[in-house]
Design an enzyme around this catalytic site. Sequence first.
Site, mmCIF file in Angstrom:
data_model
loop_
_atom_site.group_PDB
_atom_site.id
_atom_site.type_symbol
_atom_site.label_atom_id
_atom_site.label_comp_id
_atom_site.label_asym_id
_atom_site.label_seq_id
_atom_site.Cartn_x
_atom_site.Cartn_y
_atom_site.Cartn_z
ATOM 1 N N ASP A 147 49.660 33.842 62.943
ATOM 2 C CA ASP A 147 48.331 33.271 63.202
ATOM 3 C C ASP A 147 48.153 32.993 64.686
ATOM 4 O OD1 ASP A 147 50.291 31.204 62.981
ATOM 5 O OD2 ASP A 147 48.706 29.700 62.821
ATOM 6 N N ASP B 174 51.164 34.323 72.300
ATOM 7 C CA ASP B 174 51.509 33.414 71.198
ATOM 8 C C ASP B 174 51.006 33.957 69.862
ATOM 9 O OD1 ASP B 174 52.530 31.198 69.943
ATOM 10 O OD2 ASP B 174 51.011 29.811 70.690
ATOM 11 N N GLU C 236 51.008 28.400 61.626
ATOM 12 C CA GLU C 236 51.864 27.656 62.542
ATOM 13 C C GLU C 236 51.067 26.805 63.503
ATOM 14 O OE1 GLU C 236 54.163 26.857 66.223
ATOM 15 O OE2 GLU C 236 52.343 28.047 66.011
ATOM 16 N N GLU C 237 49.836 27.245 63.833
ATOM 17 C CA GLU C 237 49.054 26.605 64.892
ATOM 18 C C GLU C 237 48.257 25.388 64.415
ATOM 19 O OE1 GLU C 237 49.589 27.288 67.787
ATOM 20 O OE2 GLU C 237 49.969 29.412 68.126
ATOM 21 N N HIS D 159 47.540 30.083 74.264
ATOM 22 C CA HIS D 159 46.257 29.452 73.927
ATOM 23 C C HIS D 159 45.219 29.563 75.040
ATOM 24 C CE1 HIS D 159 48.493 26.561 70.906
ATOM 25 N NE2 HIS D 159 48.826 27.843 70.763
#
Length: 365
Positions: free
Chosen positions: A76, A104, A134-135, A337
């Site tokens: 993700d 990422d 995960e985020e 990000h």
Amino acid sequence: MPAEVPVLDLSVSSVELTQQLCDIASVSGDEARIADAIEASLEGLGHLTIVRDGDTVVASTSLGRAQRVIIAGHIDTVPINGNVPTRFEERDGQAMLWGRGTVDMKGGVAVQLKLAAELTDPIVDITWMWYDNEEVASDLNGLGRLARNRPDLFVGDFAILGEPSNAGVEGGCNGTLRVHVSAHGKRSHAARSWVGVNAIHAISPVLATLASYTPREVEVDGLVYREGVNAVGITGGVAGNVIPDLVTVEVNYRFAPSRTGAEALAHLEELFSGFEVVQTDVAEGARPGLDAPIAQDFLAAVGGTPAPKYGWTDVARFSALGVPAVNYGPGDPLLAHADDERVPLAHIEDCERGLRAWLTGPDGR
């Protein structure tokens, strides 16, 4: 009518595969299409046993090797902001792939997928994991869900997480703790403030403590971890003509893996003595895990000098299960990000080369 499953071509380079993965939108909570694509790309490979848990895909070898390694990556990303589809562009003399997920961490996922498909005779048995969510909040994390549903898949001697680490090895990770520090007062009309007690004024010692705080640098198993204690939010106030009776500062403590979460909380309670301190979230850190012989073999194969991981990662989940784990993946974590997220192509190629060398052994079988 179900959406068409995207096609991943595992025969292309890991760089091209990174672009394919990044161009499949998979913001947290919307990973079904990319999980379907990963599962479909691995079907029919006789050396792998595939397991699907929600939008997490696991592929394992069963070659009877003396040791088993777990290699994992999340599929993700944080929300897209005009940075998909990806593009190739040079910056500062380096060839880069730009776009959401390049750092990422779909570069790491691409390397893992390509090696999973190609390494039919590795020197260790391998459990490959590609997981969702995960985020976002820890209770949604696909790796955590998989550990609850299939703990047998987490039996291993060593684990590698493909989080961005500038194509170097980063051992363990800091823990993270969040607390609410509150001051109470008494409401009154602002025109007659002497009748009340201003909670916002009362919290000023907390802010002064934070502003003057000197974080520790702590050596753990040969790596130096930098801590941090910071205000990350503040709430208070009722109306423009009311003396507030409550103010709360949210404080985040990133603590070295030499401390437990309980010890980190005790430190903040001592630091803010006299104020109400309420824990809202905690995730334990992980020690570097570099002293195991298998970890030393890994370091020798991939080269470079290991460094600490300052941010929290899922290596902590493996560490909590007694499996030493490190971070090893392409990309600069400072760009994770970011809207200008980008990964040097050389990082992707270096990580593939390093993992391949380790997993095939000195004879390169």
